[in-house]
Scaffold this motif. Structure first.
Motif, PDB file in Angstrom:
ATOM      1  N   LEU A 226      -4.436  -5.765  -5.733  1.00  0.00           N
ATOM      2  CA  LEU A 226      -3.159  -5.250  -6.232  1.00  0.00           C
ATOM      3  C   LEU A 226      -3.320  -4.686  -7.645  1.00  0.00           C
ATOM      4  O   LEU A 226      -2.767  -3.627  -7.971  1.00  0.00           O
ATOM      5  CB  LEU A 226      -2.110  -6.362  -6.231  1.00  0.00           C
ATOM      6  CG  LEU A 226      -1.582  -6.799  -4.869  1.00  0.00           C
ATOM      7  CD1 LEU A 226      -0.615  -7.966  -5.023  1.00  0.00           C
ATOM      8  CD2 LEU A 226      -0.890  -5.647  -4.152  1.00  0.00           C
ATOM      9  N   GLN A 227      -4.059  -5.373  -8.470  1.00  0.00           N
ATOM     10  CA  GLN A 227      -4.278  -4.877  -9.833  1.00  0.00           C
ATOM     11  C   GLN A 227      -5.014  -3.541  -9.818  1.00  0.00           C
ATOM     12  O   GLN A 227      -4.707  -2.644 -10.603  1.00  0.00           O
ATOM     13  CB  GLN A 227      -5.067  -5.906 -10.637  1.00  0.00           C
ATOM     14  CG  GLN A 227      -4.248  -7.108 -11.061  1.00  0.00           C
ATOM     15  CD  GLN A 227      -5.034  -8.063 -11.933  1.00  0.00           C
ATOM     16  OE1 GLN A 227      -6.154  -8.431 -11.598  1.00  0.00           O
ATOM     17  NE2 GLN A 227      -4.459  -8.457 -13.063  1.00  0.00           N
ATOM     18  N   ALA A 228      -5.976  -3.406  -8.921  1.00  0.00           N
ATOM     19  CA  ALA A 228      -6.713  -2.149  -8.818  1.00  0.00           C
ATOM     20  C   ALA A 228      -5.805  -1.015  -8.379  1.00  0.00           C
ATOM     21  O   ALA A 228      -5.985   0.146  -8.784  1.00  0.00           O
ATOM     22  CB  ALA A 228      -7.872  -2.303  -7.832  1.00  0.00           C
ATOM     23  N   GLU A 229      -4.814  -1.332  -7.565  1.00  0.00           N
ATOM     24  CA  GLU A 229      -3.892  -0.307  -7.073  1.00  0.00           C
ATOM     25  C   GLU A 229      -2.947   0.196  -8.152  1.00  0.00           C
ATOM     26  O   GLU A 229      -2.354   1.267  -8.019  1.00  0.00           O
ATOM     27  CB  GLU A 229      -3.079  -0.850  -5.892  1.00  0.00           C
ATOM     28  CG  GLU A 229      -3.866  -1.043  -4.616  1.00  0.00           C
ATOM     29  CD  GLU A 229      -4.425   0.261  -4.076  1.00  0.00           C
ATOM     30  OE1 GLU A 229      -3.688   1.261  -4.079  1.00  0.00           O
ATOM     31  OE2 GLU A 229      -5.592   0.276  -3.652  1.00  0.00           O
ATOM     32  N   LEU A 230      -2.791  -0.557  -9.229  1.00  0.00           N
ATOM     33  CA  LEU A 230      -1.877  -0.152 -10.294  1.00  0.00           C
ATOM     34  C   LEU A 230      -2.283   1.180 -10.916  1.00  0.00           C
ATOM     35  O   LEU A 230      -1.438   1.937 -11.402  1.00  0.00           O
ATOM     36  CB  LEU A 230      -1.826  -1.225 -11.386  1.00  0.00           C
ATOM     37  CG  LEU A 230      -1.159  -2.551 -11.006  1.00  0.00           C
ATOM     38  CD1 LEU A 230      -1.245  -3.520 -12.173  1.00  0.00           C
ATOM     39  CD2 LEU A 230       0.295  -2.326 -10.614  1.00  0.00           C
ATOM     40  N   SER A 231      -3.565   1.468 -10.906  1.00  0.00           N
ATOM     41  CA  SER A 231      -4.053   2.697 -11.528  1.00  0.00           C
ATOM     42  C   SER A 231      -4.088   3.873 -10.557  1.00  0.00           C
ATOM     43  O   SER A 231      -4.482   4.972 -10.929  1.00  0.00           O
ATOM     44  CB  SER A 231      -5.460   2.471 -12.098  1.00  0.00           C
ATOM     45  OG  SER A 231      -6.359   2.114 -11.051  1.00  0.00           O
ATOM     46  N   LYS A 232      -3.658   3.634  -9.311  1.00  0.00           N
ATOM     47  CA  LYS A 232      -3.688   4.686  -8.303  1.00  0.00           C
ATOM     48  C   LYS A 232      -2.287   5.212  -8.045  1.00  0.00           C
ATOM     49  O   LYS A 232      -1.302   4.485  -8.181  1.00  0.00           O
ATOM     50  CB  LYS A 232      -4.293   4.159  -6.995  1.00  0.00           C
ATOM     51  CG  LYS A 232      -5.729   3.676  -7.128  1.00  0.00           C
ATOM     52  CD  LYS A 232      -6.233   3.128  -5.796  1.00  0.00           C
ATOM     53  CE  LYS A 232      -7.642   2.588  -5.925  1.00  0.00           C
ATOM     54  NZ  LYS A 232      -8.134   2.013  -4.646  1.00  0.00           N
ATOM     55  N   PRO A 233      -2.178   6.475  -7.640  1.00  0.00           N
ATOM     56  CA  PRO A 233      -0.851   7.049  -7.374  1.00  0.00           C
ATOM     57  C   PRO A 233      -0.335   6.683  -5.987  1.00  0.00           C
ATOM     58  O   PRO A 233       0.089   7.531  -5.220  1.00  0.00           O
ATOM     59  CB  PRO A 233      -1.118   8.557  -7.484  1.00  0.00           C
ATOM     60  CG  PRO A 233      -2.529   8.711  -7.031  1.00  0.00           C
ATOM     61  CD  PRO A 233      -3.249   7.486  -7.515  1.00  0.00           C
ATOM     62  N   SER A 234      -0.411   5.401  -5.624  1.00  0.00           N
ATOM     63  CA  SER A 234       0.051   4.985  -4.295  1.00  0.00           C
ATOM     64  C   SER A 234       1.562   4.838  -4.286  1.00  0.00           C
ATOM     65  O   SER A 234       2.170   4.406  -5.260  1.00  0.00           O
ATOM     66  CB  SER A 234      -0.609   3.665  -3.903  1.00  0.00           C
ATOM     67  OG  SER A 234      -0.389   2.687  -4.896  1.00  0.00           O
ATOM     68  N   GLY A 235       2.172   5.172  -3.170  1.00  0.00           N
ATOM     69  CA  GLY A 235       3.616   5.104  -3.045  1.00  0.00           C
ATOM     70  C   GLY A 235       4.089   3.741  -2.599  1.00  0.00           C
ATOM     71  O   GLY A 235       3.322   2.800  -2.444  1.00  0.00           O
ATOM     72  N   ALA A 236       5.392   3.658  -2.391  1.00  0.00           N
ATOM     73  CA  ALA A 236       5.998   2.386  -2.023  1.00  0.00           C
ATOM     74  C   ALA A 236       5.500   1.889  -0.670  1.00  0.00           C
ATOM     75  O   ALA A 236       5.309   0.692  -0.477  1.00  0.00           O
ATOM     76  CB  ALA A 236       7.516   2.539  -2.003  1.00  0.00           C
ATOM     77  N   ASN A 237       5.281   2.798   0.276  1.00  0.00           N
ATOM     78  CA  ASN A 237       4.819   2.376   1.597  1.00  0.00           C
ATOM     79  C   ASN A 237       3.449   1.713   1.511  1.00  0.00           C
ATOM     80  O   ASN A 237       3.179   0.718   2.177  1.00  0.00           O
ATOM     81  CB  ASN A 237       4.765   3.566   2.548  1.00  0.00           C
ATOM     82  CG  ASN A 237       6.144   4.067   2.933  1.00  0.00           C
ATOM     83  OD1 ASN A 237       7.114   3.313   2.863  1.00  0.00           O
ATOM     84  ND2 ASN A 237       6.241   5.319   3.323  1.00  0.00           N
TER      85      ASN A 237
END
Length: 336
Positions: A226-237
């Motif tokens: 989850l922390q790694a995803e913070l820096s990615k432009p991932s959406g809510a889905n």
């Protein structure tokens, strides 16, 4: 062995309920019922260790597959206790990461499918993981026949209507039920087996061949993702996929564990009673902690803000701390 007057590949006699059910346990219930055994879902989920699973599988395509991995870690020994003699088609460390490569499909049809066909001819049930059509593609099910023209396996899997579900790809693991012998477990044996496997899982001691991390380490790995995803432009889905699926599986599993331990606590000895009380307390805390993460809408709203993302990560951190308490309480039971 198999009585000749019974068809062990026909008829789905599993429990039907609106609650989430692990497909492996439902399929195992189905097979046991064909031999005249009716074993409660919560008991099977505990004895196989499934209700104590919070697993991260690093080699999988993503968190959506985590709740499918490692469910068979204790399947062979647990099934044997109920009289089923299982044979795996290939070792767990040979299971391909989904989706399986084309060469595995060829290998399956040439090398493994003849074993399945021979088993079906002998009226031996066949458990299969994955290969089913979406949205059931991660599930376990029971293969009942092979289409002569397409060479595709056909069977049933929980949630899909009827017995004629055609697999769209090769299952990535298969167990053949080679025999059945009448057996019985005392209430004390059932509880002892369940607590022993709970301790192994909670303390991250599952055989490495199954490719999973369990217990507090699983929550730590989940938090790091989850922390790694913070820096990615991932959406809510994408955020919901990262959080909701694993959380729902863990909550449903621990609710089953709570029901089982509450029901069996009267059969516990003094040592087991202390472990059960500690597990019940931590499992209830874990369910309460993760329940908000089970709501995809809540997760999507939180993921939209920095503060909300911090709350989600803090929730998984809290869950890891709770799981650590359960691991400590069961540690002595993890020894052989």
């Amino acid at each position: 062995m198999n009585p000749s007057n019974k068809n062990h590949s026909a008829g789905n006699h599993t429990e039907h309920t609106g609650a989430f059910r692990e497909s492996l346990i439902v399929s195992l219930q189905d097979i046991l019922h064909s031999y005249g055994r009716s074993i409660a879902y919560d008991e099977l989920a505990a004895v196989t260790g499934v209700s104590f699973m919070a697993a991260v599988a690093p080699a999988t395509p993503g968190p959506a597959w985590w709740p499918a991995y490692g469910r068979d870690a204790f399947l062979v020994s647990a099934a044997r206790a109920y009289g089923l003699l299982l044979r795996e088609l290939h070792p767990p460390d040979a299971v391909p990461a989904p989706p399986p490569p084309p060469e595995f499909t060829v290998h399956f049809h040439d090398s493994y499918q003849p074993f399945i066909a021979a088993a079906l001819e002998r009226n031996e049930p066949v458990l299969a993981w994955a290969g089913w059509p979406e949205p059931y593609h991660r599930q376990w099910g029971v293969i009942t026949s092979i289409d002569a023209e397409s060479r595709r396996c056909i069977g049933r899997t929980p949630g899909a209507a009827g017995d004629g579900v055609t697999l769209v790809g090769p299952p990535i693991q298969v167990y053949i039920v080679q025999g059945y012998n009448e057996s019985s477990l005392t209430a004390e044996q059932v509880l002892d087996d369940a607590l022993h496997r709970a301790a192994i899982i909670l303390n991250n001691r599952v055989d490495a061949a199954f490719g999973i991390v369990t217990g507090p380490a699983a929550f730590q790995a989940w938090r790091e993702l989850l922390q790694a995803e913070l820096s990615k432009p991932s959406g809510a889905n994408a955020a919901a996929d990262l959080c909701t699926g694993p959380a729902r599986a863990i909550v449903a599993a621990r609710e089953a564990a709570i029901r089982f331990l509450e029901d069996r606590s009267t059969h516990a000895n003094e040592t087991q009673t202390g472990i059960i009380d500690a597990c019940l307390n931590t499992f209830r805390d874990l369910v309460a902690c993760l329940e908000p993460v089970c709501d995809a809408d809540v997760v999507c709203v939180k993921w939209a803000s920095d503060q909300g993302r911090t709350v989600l990560i803090d929730t998984i951190t809290q869950a890891a701390d709770i799981e650590r308490r359960a691991a400590e309480a069961t540690g002595a039971f993890a020894d052989p």
